[in-house]
Design an enzyme around this catalytic site. Structure first.
Site, PDB file in Angstrom:
ATOM      1  N   ASP A  98       0.867  -1.175   0.000  1.00 53.58           N
ATOM      2  CA  ASP A  98       0.000   0.000   0.000  1.00 53.58           C
ATOM      3  C   ASP A  98       0.906   1.227   0.000  1.00 53.58           C
ATOM      4  O   ASP A  98       1.854   1.292   0.777  1.00 53.58           O
ATOM      5  CB  ASP A  98      -0.861  -0.015   1.271  1.00 53.58           C
ATOM      6  CG  ASP A  98      -2.278   0.422   1.012  1.00 53.58           C
ATOM      7  OD1 ASP A  98      -2.450   1.541   0.493  1.00 53.58           O
ATOM      8  OD2 ASP A  98      -3.206  -0.331   1.332  1.00 53.58           O
ATOM      9  N   ASP A 199      -3.123   4.710  -2.294  1.00 53.01           N
ATOM     10  CA  ASP A 199      -4.206   5.278  -1.503  1.00 53.01           C
ATOM     11  C   ASP A 199      -4.646   6.641  -2.065  1.00 53.01           C
ATOM     12  O   ASP A 199      -3.800   7.508  -2.334  1.00 53.01           O
ATOM     13  CB  ASP A 199      -3.675   5.459  -0.069  1.00 53.01           C
ATOM     14  CG  ASP A 199      -4.763   5.705   0.948  1.00 53.01           C
ATOM     15  OD1 ASP A 199      -5.553   4.785   1.183  1.00 53.01           O
ATOM     16  OD2 ASP A 199      -4.801   6.815   1.513  1.00 53.01           O
ATOM     17  N   GLU A 256      -6.399   3.890  -5.859  1.00 53.92           N
ATOM     18  CA  GLU A 256      -7.717   4.106  -5.262  1.00 53.92           C
ATOM     19  C   GLU A 256      -8.205   5.481  -5.716  1.00 53.92           C
ATOM     20  O   GLU A 256      -7.483   6.473  -5.587  1.00 53.92           O
ATOM     21  CB  GLU A 256      -7.618   4.062  -3.737  1.00 53.92           C
ATOM     22  CG  GLU A 256      -8.982   4.060  -3.081  1.00 53.92           C
ATOM     23  CD  GLU A 256      -8.954   4.493  -1.623  1.00 53.92           C
ATOM     24  OE1 GLU A 256      -9.867   4.104  -0.898  1.00 53.92           O
ATOM     25  OE2 GLU A 256      -8.040   5.239  -1.218  1.00 53.92           O
ATOM     26  N   HIS A 329     -11.042  -3.211   3.202  1.00 52.66           N
ATOM     27  CA  HIS A 329     -11.012  -2.885   4.631  1.00 52.66           C
ATOM     28  C   HIS A 329     -11.875  -1.666   4.973  1.00 52.66           C
ATOM     29  O   HIS A 329     -11.994  -1.320   6.141  1.00 52.66           O
ATOM     30  CB  HIS A 329      -9.564  -2.630   5.061  1.00 52.66           C
ATOM     31  CG  HIS A 329      -8.971  -1.459   4.340  1.00 52.66           C
ATOM     32  ND1 HIS A 329      -8.675  -1.478   2.988  1.00 52.66           N
ATOM     33  CD2 HIS A 329      -8.663  -0.212   4.769  1.00 52.66           C
ATOM     34  CE1 HIS A 329      -8.211  -0.296   2.640  1.00 52.66           C
ATOM     35  NE2 HIS A 329      -8.185   0.491   3.685  1.00 52.66           N
ATOM     36  N   ASP A 330     -12.432  -0.996   3.967  1.00 54.62           N
ATOM     37  CA  ASP A 330     -13.290   0.171   4.211  1.00 54.62           C
ATOM     38  C   ASP A 330     -14.772  -0.143   4.003  1.00 54.62           C
ATOM     39  O   ASP A 330     -15.621   0.727   4.231  1.00 54.62           O
ATOM     40  CB  ASP A 330     -12.931   1.314   3.244  1.00 54.62           C
ATOM     41  CG  ASP A 330     -11.537   1.859   3.468  1.00 54.62           C
ATOM     42  OD1 ASP A 330     -11.058   1.832   4.612  1.00 54.62           O
ATOM     43  OD2 ASP A 330     -10.916   2.303   2.476  1.00 54.62           O
TER      44      ASP A 330
HETATM   45  C1  NOJ Z   1      -8.370   5.138   1.871  1.00 52.90           C
HETATM   46  C2  NOJ Z   1      -8.058   3.970   2.751  1.00 52.90           C
HETATM   47  O1  NOJ Z   1      -8.501   2.801   2.137  1.00 52.90           O
HETATM   48  C3  NOJ Z   1      -8.710   4.243   4.075  1.00 52.90           C
HETATM   49  O2  NOJ Z   1      -8.675   3.128   4.926  1.00 52.90           O
HETATM   50  C4  NOJ Z   1      -8.049   5.446   4.692  1.00 52.90           C
HETATM   51  O3  NOJ Z   1      -8.731   5.806   5.863  1.00 52.90           O
HETATM   52  C5  NOJ Z   1      -8.051   6.644   3.745  1.00 52.90           C
HETATM   53  N1  NOJ Z   1      -7.743   6.302   2.394  1.00 52.90           N
HETATM   54  C6  NOJ Z   1      -7.038   7.650   4.195  1.00 52.90           C
HETATM   55  O4  NOJ Z   1      -5.743   7.147   4.017  1.00 52.90           O
END
Ligand code: NOJ
Length: 559
Positions: A98, A199, A256, A329-330
Site C-alpha cells: 500500500d 491510496d 484508489e 477494509h473500508d
Molecule cells: C483510503 C483507505 O482505504 C482508508 O482506509 C483510509 O482511511 C483513507 N484512504 C485515508 O488514508
C-alpha cells in the site's frame, strides 16, 4: 488485447492488523501472515496486497505513516518483512504494497519539521495557509468530519488534512516532495516488491485557488471534492511518477480513486497514458447513499448495480483495465451488503463471487470474503475502533440529533469495522486469531464461520472460490472475453455473456431469495453447453432454459 500477468492475476488483500497474531499481543503481524501462506496458496491467489505495514501511530490503522522505510513495531521487523517477501516469491506469489502518499502522519519527521517554523526547509512539504478572519482558509469538510484545516498556534497558520488532523496532506506541487516519494518507491521496488496499491491517488493535486465548496442544505461544511479530485495536474504527477519509477519495473499498480467515472479512469489506466494499470472506482459500493453519504444508507436496485458495473465493463473494454471488488477494509462485508448473510449466506456468497469473478478485470478478494464472513453488530460505540465511525457518531449523534439506535443501525450496515474484525480461523477462543486479547472483538459467529471448517468441507465457499480462480487460469475467455449484459431491466437476475472469438460464456445470477424465471434467445438454446460452475446441484443435461433460478442461484455455461 495485450496480455499481461496482472490482468490474469487474482489478488488477495490482507489487513495485517486483523489477519493473524503470532505473538499474543492481540494485533496481527507479519509472522502471523507467514503462518498462513499454505492457506493462501491453497486458495490459489497470485498476488497479496498488504494494507500499510509502515511505522505509524495508528490514528487510522497505518494509513497515517510516520516512517515509510521501517516496519510498524506491532507488525514485526524489516527482517520479518524480507522473509515474508521471499517466502511469497518462493511460492510463486507476488506482493503489492500500500502506498499512502497523499498524506503522512503528523508524527512523520517531515511534518514535525514543517510545523516547527515558517522558514523551516520542510515547511512547503505540506499545505499551509492563513486563516480568514479567524476562520479556516476554505469551508471544506474532511472525510472524517469537521474542517479539513487544523489551526497551528505555533505559526498562526492552518494545515490541510483531507482525512484526520493526524494525516496532513503532502504538497505535491513541491518537487522536493515528489522526489522523496519516488526515491522511497524505488527503495521498496529494489527490495523486490511487485507493485503498489495507491491510496486516494486521485486527490494528490489541489486547486491552488482553494475556493469554497458548495454547502448542501442542512450541512455545516462545504464540499471540496471538485477542487481536489481527478484534477489534470494529478495526471501530470502520475505520468512523472511513471517515467521516474514505475516504467522501470515489471509491476502491478492500482490507484484508489473515489469519485472517478469511466472516462476519467481511462485517463488513469489507458495503455498510451503511462500512468497506472487499474483504479478502484466506488460507484457500486456507494449505491444507496443518501444526504449523509453512507450513514444514511438507503435501498438500492439491482438494475442500478447492473447499470454501474456494465458501464465500467463497457467503458474500459478497449482501453484501460477494470479492478473487480465487493470488499476491502473500508467496506461492509459483501454478503451483508449485497446479498443475504442469514439463511442464504453460503449460496449467496458463492453467487456474488461468481458474478464478479466472471467479469472482465482483475478480481480482488478481501480476507475472510472467501469464508463468507459477515458484518458485526456491536452495541456500544466503545466497542468500535475506526476513527471514521467514531467521528461520525460524535457528529451525527451529539451535534446533529441522531439517536444512538439510528446511528448504530447505520454503523452496523456500513461501518468500516465490519471488515476489520479478526479473521476467523477456527473454533478456538478469539477464532484462533490471537492467544491474547484482540485489538477489536471477534465476530461472535466464528463457531459457524471459520477457515478450518471451510477447508474441511469440499462444498464450502472457500472451495468455491478456489474453483472460480481455477476457471480463470484455465479459460482465457474469463480474463479477456468481451462483456455484454443480458436482461438489463430485470430486477432479479444479473446475467451477462463473455465472448472471445467463437467462444462464449453465459453467466446467470439470481440476486433474490425467490425463484426467478428467464427466457433466453434461440442462440443459447441451440448450442451444446457445458456447465462450468454453479452454487446448486445443477447438471449439464438440465438444459439452460428449463428451470428457473433458485434463490441466489448462479450458473456459468461455456458455449
Ligand atoms: C483510503 C483507505 O482505504 C482508508 O482506509 C483510509 O482511511 C483513507 N484512504 C485515508 O488514508
Amino acid at each position: 488485447m495485450e496480455r499481461r500477468w496482472w490482468k490474469e492475476a487474482v489478488v488477495y488483500q490482507i489487513y495485517p492488523r486483523s489477519f493473524m497474531d503470532s505473538n499474543g499481543d492481540g494485533i496481527g503481524d507479519l509472522q502471523g501472515i507467514m503462518m498462513k501462506l499454505d492457506y493462501l496458496q491453497t486458495l490459489g491467489i497470485d498476488v497479496v496486497w498488504l494494507s500499510p505495514i509502515y511505522q505509524s501511530p495508528n490514528d487510522d490503522n497505518g494509513y497515517d505513516i510516520s516512517d515509510y522505510c521501517s516496519v510498524m513495531s506491532e507488525f514485526g521487523t524489516m527482517a520479518d518483512f524480507e522473509r515474508l517477501l521471499k517466502a511469497l516469491h518462493e511460492r510463486g506469489m507476488r506482493l503489492v504494497m500500500d502506498l499512502v502518499v497523499n498524506h503522512t502522519s503528523d508524527e512523520h519527521e517531515w511534518f514535525v519539521e514543517s510545523r516547527s517554523s515558517k522558514d523551516n526547509p520542510k515547511r512547503e512539504y505540506y499545505i499551509w495557509r492563513q486563516g480568514r478572519n479567524g476562520q479556516p482558509p476554505t469551508n471544506w469538510e474532511s472525510a472524517f468530519k469537521g474542517s479539513v484545516w487544523e489551526y497551528d498556534a505555533n505559526t498562526d497558520e492552518y494545515y490541510l488534512h483531507l482525512f484526520s488532523k493526524k494525516q496532513p496532506d503532502l504538497n505535491w506541487e513541491n518537487e522536493a516532495v515528489r522526489k522523496e516519494i519516488y526515491e522511497m518507491m524505488k527503495w521498496w521496488l529494489d527490495k523486490g516488491v511487485d507493485g503498489f496499491r495507491m491510496d486516494v491517488i486521485n486527490l494528490i493535486s489541489k486547486d491552488p485557488a482553494f475556493p469554497d465548496g458548495y454547502v448542501y442544505p442542512g450541512k455545516q461544511y462545504g464540499d471540496g471534492s471538485p477542487y481536489i479530485m481527478n484534477r489534470s495536474r494529478s495526471h501530470e504527477f502520475l505520468r512523472e511518477m511513471n517515467r521516474e519509477v514505475l516504467a522501470h519495473y515489471d509491476i502491478m499498480t492500482v490507484g484508489e480513486a473515489p469519485g472517478v467515472n469511466p472516462d476519467q479512469a481511462k485517463l488513469y489506466t489507458g495503455q498510451k497514458r503511462n500512468e497506472l494499470q487499474m483504479v478502484f472506482q466506488f460507484e457500486h459500493v456507494d449505491l444507496g447513499g443518501g444526504s449523509e453519504g453512507k450513514w444514511s444508507d438507503g435501498s438500492w436496485k439491482l438494475t442500478d448495480l447492473k447499470h454501474i458495473l456494465t458501464k465500467w465493463q463497457k467503458g474500459l473494454e478497449d482501453d484501460g483495465w477494470n479492478s473487480l471488488y465487493w470488499n476491502n477494509h473500508d467496506q461492509p462485508r459483501a454478503v451483508s451488503r449485497f446479498s443475504d448473510d442469514g439463511m442464504y449466506r453460503e449460496v449467496s456468497a458463492k453467487m456474488l463471487a461468481t458474478c464478479l469473478h466472471m467479469m472482465q478485470g482483475t478480481p480482488y478478494i478481501y480476507q475472510g470474503e472467501e469464508l463468507g464472513m459477515t458484518n458485526v453488530a456491536f452495541h456500544q460505540l466503545d466497542e468500535y475502533r475506526d476513527i471514521e465511525t467514531i467521528n461520525a457518531y460524535h457528529e451525527l449523534v451529539y451535534s446533529r440529533g441522531w439517536s444512538h439506535d439510528q446511528m448504530m443501525a447505520a454503523i452496523h450496515a456500513r461501518g468500516r469495522d465490519n471488515a476489520r474484525t479478526p479473521m476467523q480461523w477456527n473454533h478456538s477462543k478469539h477464532a484462533g486469531f490471537t492467544s491474547g486479547t484482540p485489538w477489536i472483538a471477534v465476530n461472535p459467529n466464528y463457531p459457524q464461520i471459520n477457515a478450518e471448517d471451510s477447508i474441511n468441507d469440499p462444498t464450502s465457499i472457500f472451495h468455491y472460490y478456489r474453483t472460480l480462480i481455477g476457471l480463470r487460469k484455465k479459460y482465457s475467455i474469463v480474463v479477456y472475453g468481451r462483456y455484454d449484459l443480458l436482461f438489463p431491466e430485470d430486477e432479479r437476475i444479473f446475467a451477462y455473456t463473455r465472448t472471445l472469438g467463437e467462444e462464449k460464456l453465459l453467466v446467470l445470477c439470481n440476486f433474490t431469495a425467490d425463484a426467478a424465471d428467464f427466457s433466453l434467445s434461440e442462440e443459447f438454446i441451440r448450442k451444446s453447453v457445458k456447465l462450468l460452475i454453479s452454487n446448486y446441484n445443477q447438471r449439464d443435461e438440465d438444459g439452460i432454459n428449463e428451470a428457473p433460478l433458485r434463490p441466489y442461484e448462479c450458473r456459468v455455461y461455456h458455449l
